[in-house]
Design a protein around this motif. Structure first.
Motif, PDB file in Angstrom:
ATOM      1  N   VAL A  32       0.804  -1.230   0.000  1.00 42.20           N
ATOM      2  CA  VAL A  32       0.000   0.000   0.000  1.00 42.20           C
ATOM      3  C   VAL A  32       0.829   1.268   0.000  1.00 42.20           C
ATOM      4  CG1 VAL A  32      -1.948  -1.114   1.145  1.00 42.20           C
ATOM      5  CG2 VAL A  32      -0.214   0.043   2.534  1.00 42.20           C
ATOM      6  N   ALA A  33       2.086   1.168   0.459  1.00 45.08           N
ATOM      7  CA  ALA A  33       2.905   2.376   0.592  1.00 45.08           C
ATOM      8  C   ALA A  33       4.373   2.055   0.337  1.00 45.08           C
ATOM      9  CB  ALA A  33       2.727   2.987   1.980  1.00 45.08           C
ATOM     10  N   PRO A  34       4.736   1.715  -0.906  1.00 49.71           N
ATOM     11  CA  PRO A  34       6.145   1.462  -1.194  1.00 49.71           C
ATOM     12  C   PRO A  34       6.983   2.700  -0.914  1.00 49.71           C
ATOM     13  CG  PRO A  34       4.860   1.672  -3.219  1.00 49.71           C
ATOM     14  CD  PRO A  34       3.884   1.614  -2.096  1.00 49.71           C
ATOM     15  N   ALA A  35       8.163   2.493  -0.347  1.00 47.08           N
ATOM     16  CA  ALA A  35       9.006   3.620   0.046  1.00 47.08           C
ATOM     17  C   ALA A  35      10.478   3.263  -0.122  1.00 47.08           C
ATOM     18  CB  ALA A  35       8.725   4.019   1.494  1.00 47.08           C
ATOM     19  N   SER A  36      11.315   4.298  -0.271  1.00 42.44           N
ATOM     20  CA  SER A  36      12.752   4.078  -0.431  1.00 42.44           C
ATOM     21  C   SER A  36      13.430   3.781   0.893  1.00 42.44           C
ATOM     22  CB  SER A  36      13.393   5.321  -1.054  1.00 42.44           C
ATOM     23  OG  SER A  36      13.188   6.462  -0.221  1.00 42.44           O
ATOM     24  N   LYS A  37      12.833   4.260   2.003  1.00 42.98           N
ATOM     25  CA  LYS A  37      13.411   4.041   3.327  1.00 42.98           C
ATOM     26  C   LYS A  37      12.290   3.955   4.356  1.00 42.98           C
ATOM     27  CE  LYS A  37      17.237   6.177   4.342  1.00 42.98           C
ATOM     28  NZ  LYS A  37      18.193   5.076   4.618  1.00 42.98           N
ATOM     29  N   HIS A  38      12.459   3.095   5.343  1.00 41.28           N
ATOM     30  CA  HIS A  38      11.470   2.925   6.412  1.00 41.28           C
ATOM     31  C   HIS A  38      12.092   3.403   7.714  1.00 41.28           C
ATOM     32  CE1 HIS A  38       9.499   0.394   3.434  1.00 41.28           C
ATOM     33  NE2 HIS A  38      10.607  -0.331   3.359  1.00 41.28           N
ATOM     34  N   PHE A  39      11.476   4.408   8.317  1.00 45.98           N
ATOM     35  CA  PHE A  39      11.979   4.964   9.568  1.00 45.98           C
ATOM     36  C   PHE A  39      10.955   4.696  10.666  1.00 45.98           C
ATOM     37  CE2 PHE A  39      12.818   8.098  12.815  1.00 45.98           C
ATOM     38  CZ  PHE A  39      14.201   8.150  12.862  1.00 45.98           C
ATOM     39  N   PHE A  40      11.425   4.093  11.757  1.00 46.08           N
ATOM     40  CA  PHE A  40      10.529   3.677  12.839  1.00 46.08           C
ATOM     41  C   PHE A  40      10.610   4.634  14.028  1.00 46.08           C
ATOM     42  CE2 PHE A  40      10.884  -0.040  10.306  1.00 46.08           C
ATOM     43  CZ  PHE A  40       9.787  -0.854  10.583  1.00 46.08           C
ATOM     44  N   VAL A  41       9.457   5.043  14.520  1.00 42.93           N
ATOM     45  CA  VAL A  41       9.347   5.748  15.805  1.00 42.93           C
ATOM     46  C   VAL A  41       8.690   4.772  16.767  1.00 42.93           C
ATOM     47  CG1 VAL A  41       8.343   7.690  17.057  1.00 42.93           C
ATOM     48  CG2 VAL A  41       9.220   8.017  14.733  1.00 42.93           C
ATOM     49  N   VAL A  42       9.393   4.444  17.844  1.00 44.13           N
ATOM     50  CA  VAL A  42       9.040   3.291  18.665  1.00 44.13           C
ATOM     51  C   VAL A  42       8.906   3.675  20.139  1.00 44.13           C
ATOM     52  CG1 VAL A  42       9.895   1.053  19.463  1.00 44.13           C
ATOM     53  CG2 VAL A  42      10.178   1.709  17.069  1.00 44.13           C
ATOM     54  N   ASP A  43       7.872   3.169  20.759  1.00 49.68           N
ATOM     55  CA  ASP A  43       7.721   3.256  22.210  1.00 49.68           C
ATOM     56  C   ASP A  43       8.790   2.372  22.860  1.00 49.68           C
ATOM     57  OD1 ASP A  43       6.919   2.842  24.889  1.00 49.68           O
ATOM     58  OD2 ASP A  43       4.793   2.924  24.395  1.00 49.68           O
ATOM     59  N   LYS A  44       9.563   2.939  23.794  1.00 47.91           N
ATOM     60  CA  LYS A  44      10.621   2.166  24.438  1.00 47.91           C
ATOM     61  C   LYS A  44      10.120   0.880  25.074  1.00 47.91           C
ATOM     62  CE  LYS A  44      14.291   5.461  25.490  1.00 47.91           C
ATOM     63  NZ  LYS A  44      15.067   6.169  26.553  1.00 47.91           N
ATOM     64  N   ASN A  45       8.859   0.873  25.500  1.00 48.22           N
ATOM     65  CA  ASN A  45       8.304  -0.318  26.146  1.00 48.22           C
ATOM     66  C   ASN A  45       8.242  -1.522  25.212  1.00 48.22           C
ATOM     67  OD1 ASN A  45       7.777   0.778  28.751  1.00 48.22           O
ATOM     68  ND2 ASN A  45       5.979   1.827  27.940  1.00 48.22           N
ATOM     69  N   VAL A  46       8.216  -1.279  23.905  1.00 47.50           N
ATOM     70  CA  VAL A  46       8.103  -2.404  22.961  1.00 47.50           C
ATOM     71  C   VAL A  46       9.318  -2.485  22.040  1.00 47.50           C
ATOM     72  CG1 VAL A  46       5.585  -2.319  23.029  1.00 47.50           C
ATOM     73  CG2 VAL A  46       6.806  -1.051  21.246  1.00 47.50           C
ATOM     74  N   GLU A  47      10.363  -1.728  22.367  1.00 46.97           N
ATOM     75  CA  GLU A  47      11.541  -1.664  21.490  1.00 46.97           C
ATOM     76  C   GLU A  47      12.181  -3.036  21.276  1.00 46.97           C
ATOM     77  OE1 GLU A  47      15.883   0.644  21.329  1.00 46.97           O
ATOM     78  OE2 GLU A  47      14.377   1.202  22.830  1.00 46.97           O
ATOM     79  N   GLU A  48      12.264  -3.825  22.338  1.00 46.55           N
ATOM     80  CA  GLU A  48      12.948  -5.123  22.245  1.00 46.55           C
ATOM     81  C   GLU A  48      12.007  -6.274  21.919  1.00 46.55           C
ATOM     82  OE1 GLU A  48      16.199  -5.567  22.247  1.00 46.55           O
ATOM     83  OE2 GLU A  48      16.387  -3.382  22.395  1.00 46.55           O
ATOM     84  N   THR A  49      10.739  -5.984  21.776  1.00 47.90           N
ATOM     85  CA  THR A  49       9.766  -7.059  21.513  1.00 47.90           C
ATOM     86  C   THR A  49       9.048  -6.816  20.185  1.00 47.90           C
ATOM     87  OG1 THR A  49       8.168  -5.848  22.908  1.00 47.90           O
ATOM     88  CG2 THR A  49       9.437  -7.619  23.947  1.00 47.90           C
ATOM     89  N   HIS A  50       7.933  -6.118  20.235  1.00 48.95           N
ATOM     90  CA  HIS A  50       7.096  -5.961  19.051  1.00 48.95           C
ATOM     91  C   HIS A  50       7.779  -5.124  17.970  1.00 48.95           C
ATOM     92  CE1 HIS A  50       4.384  -7.686  21.837  1.00 48.95           C
ATOM     93  NE2 HIS A  50       4.126  -6.574  22.488  1.00 48.95           N
ATOM     94  N   ALA A  51       8.536  -4.107  18.363  1.00 51.18           N
ATOM     95  CA  ALA A  51       9.217  -3.288  17.370  1.00 51.18           C
ATOM     96  C   ALA A  51      10.282  -4.103  16.639  1.00 51.18           C
ATOM     97  CB  ALA A  51       9.842  -2.064  18.026  1.00 51.18           C
ATOM     98  N   LYS A  52      10.980  -4.926  17.389  1.00 53.93           N
ATOM     99  CA  LYS A  52      12.012  -5.758  16.765  1.00 53.93           C
ATOM    100  C   LYS A  52      11.377  -6.723  15.757  1.00 53.93           C
ATOM    101  CE  LYS A  52      15.544  -6.984  19.148  1.00 53.93           C
ATOM    102  NZ  LYS A  52      16.453  -7.613  20.146  1.00 53.93           N
ATOM    103  N   GLU A  53      10.255  -7.312  16.133  1.00 47.96           N
ATOM    104  CA  GLU A  53       9.558  -8.221  15.216  1.00 47.96           C
ATOM    105  C   GLU A  53       9.085  -7.480  13.969  1.00 47.96           C
ATOM    106  OE1 GLU A  53       5.690 -11.268  15.086  1.00 47.96           O
ATOM    107  OE2 GLU A  53       6.151 -10.153  16.916  1.00 47.96           O
ATOM    108  N   ALA A  54       8.600  -6.265  14.166  1.00 45.69           N
ATOM    109  CA  ALA A  54       8.119  -5.470  13.031  1.00 45.69           C
ATOM    110  C   ALA A  54       9.265  -5.134  12.079  1.00 45.69           C
ATOM    111  CB  ALA A  54       7.466  -4.191  13.539  1.00 45.69           C
ATOM    112  N   MET A  55      10.415  -4.761  12.621  1.00 46.51           N
ATOM    113  CA  MET A  55      11.549  -4.411  11.764  1.00 46.51           C
ATOM    114  C   MET A  55      12.105  -5.637  11.043  1.00 46.51           C
ATOM    115  SD  MET A  55      13.537  -1.340  13.798  1.00 46.51           S
ATOM    116  CE  MET A  55      13.409  -2.014  15.446  1.00 46.51           C
ATOM    117  N   GLN A  56      12.003  -6.786  11.686  1.00 46.79           N
ATOM    118  CA  GLN A  56      12.441  -8.020  11.020  1.00 46.79           C
ATOM    119  C   GLN A  56      11.582  -8.319   9.801  1.00 46.79           C
ATOM    120  OE1 GLN A  56      12.308 -10.847  14.251  1.00 46.79           O
ATOM    121  NE2 GLN A  56      14.401 -10.383  14.925  1.00 46.79           N
ATOM    122  N   ALA A  57      10.333  -7.850   9.824  1.00 42.25           N
ATOM    123  CA  ALA A  57       9.451  -8.044   8.675  1.00 42.25           C
ATOM    124  C   ALA A  57       9.920  -7.241   7.468  1.00 42.25           C
ATOM    125  CB  ALA A  57       8.021  -7.634   9.038  1.00 42.25           C
TER     126      ALA A  57
END
Length: 368
Positions: A32-57
């Motif tokens: 839906v939104a192809p992009a040249s770069k993906h920049f994440f703004v992340v809640d520190k509470n999920v940085e090592e869990t859900h955010a990491k999984e999302a970036m692995q995607a």
């Protein structure tokens, strides 16, 4: 996976709701939104869990900035810090920002996306119930601004600077709620109950019938809860994107809530302030003849049953909260605009007697 659509013409987007769909974020975002770069703004509470999984995607090679999701960080200084990090990462107009976390992270990240180089593609990935059913939907972004009082002190006014900036897609994986504590889960239920009060008794019945399953984090029940509540908000937003009409009804309880949420001595989360605000609003409605005492008792019972507060933890002066209500961003011509419950839903009122407002505040523990 369930899909709810927010229909806004060329700004339309889908809200995907399901279990274990975070691992599909890369595919969904690219489609839906192809992009040249993906920049994440992340809640520190999920940085090592859900955010990491999302970036692995996305293959794991992503730039990121994390923030502590507290109201004192919901400021222009935080947004400027995000802008600077995006510049350092080489982001340009063809990049996209992905906000992962609760409502505060989505608000701040969304505002950064709306304003960096005059606007980037935004993807919302809510990881709290409140963000899934409310904050991630509708395109409201923003930060707090300091309000100075006569004695020289200041308090942060809620969301006084911001923009409407719709995401390209919202991805709500209810499995992220497995790590959400009960206090935060209750906060999300406050927004669900608010939606139910807008004329959706079946939503209220669902909450009452499935309270135990919700707190047990039953994934099927959570998918249905989020789908039902998100559908209510998406329908309202689809009819009134910029709050010129019925979208204002979604502010039920919030004018009261925004007056107390910034008070650090009360230690209230947003959903807790909304819960108290709903009680104040329906008490005000009773005082003006819009609902009867039985309806007030029903709402108090539902909020209490799910563990939400129905009164202030500490007394505050009525005049101090009325002063903050008078500068709420929803006001018009210096008059307090208030959403009040009715027998069939809710209505916006511009002429509310301050005696009724004072009574409403007294009902939740404010003092003269």
């Amino acid at each position: 996976m369930n899909t709810v659509t927010t229909s806004l013409g060329e700004n339309s987007y889908d809200i995907h709701i399901g279990c274990n769909i975070l691992q599909e974020l890369g595919v969904i975002a690219t489609s839906v939104a192809p992009a040249s770069k993906h920049f994440f703004v992340v809640d520190k509470n999920v940085e090592e869990t859900h955010a990491k999984e999302a970036m692995q995607a996305f293959g794991g090679q992503c730039e990121m900035v994390s923030l502590e999701a507290i109201e004192s960080n919901k400021t222009m200084a935080t947004v400027e810090s995000i802008w600077s990090s995006m510049l350092d990462a080489g982001c340009d107009r063809h990049s996209e920002l992905i906000a992962i976390g609760g409502g505060l992270t989505g608000d701040v990240g969304g505002f950064a996306a709306a304003t960096f180089m005059r606007g980037l593609q935004l993807i919302q990935v809510p990881t709290s119930l409140l963000a899934m059913v409310d904050a991630s939907i509708g395109g409201k972004t923003g930060v707090n601004l300091p309000i100075r009082s006569e004695d020289g002190t200041s308090i942060l006014g809620k969301n006084l600077a911001g923009s409407f900036w719709q995401p390209k897609v919202v991805v709500a994986d209810v499995m992220t709620l497995q790590t959400l504590d009960d206090r935060q889960l209750r906060c999300g239920l406050a927004e669900c109950i608010k939606h139910a009060m807008l004329g959706h008794q079946s939503m209220m019945d669902f909450i009452l019938e499935n309270t135990s399953a919700i707190f047990d984090r039953d994934s099927d029940v959570l998918v249905e809860l989020v789908t039902k509540s998100a559908s209510i908000k998406a329908k309202v937003v689809s009819q009134d994107e910029r709050e010129h009409g019925d979208r204002a009804l979604l502010n039920l309880g919030h004018t009261f809530a925004h007056a107390i949420e910034p008070m650090s001595e009360l230690d209230l989360y947003h959903g807790e302030a909304v819960s108290i605000g709903l009680v104040a609003a329906i008490t005000c409605a009773e005082a003006t003849g819009l609902v009867d005492a039985e309806r007030v008792d029903q709402i108090r019972h539902v909020l209490s049953m799910v563990g939400l507060p129905v009164s202030l933890p500490l007394p505050v002066s009525i005049e101090s909260v009325l002063q903050l209500m008078r500068i709420d961003k929803k006001n018009k011509d210096s008059k307090i605009r208030l959403v009040l419950p009715t027998d069939s839903g809710a209505e916006v009122f511009s002429e509310i007697d301050e005696t009724a407002l004072a009574l409403a505040w007294t009902s939740v523990g404010a003092s003269a």
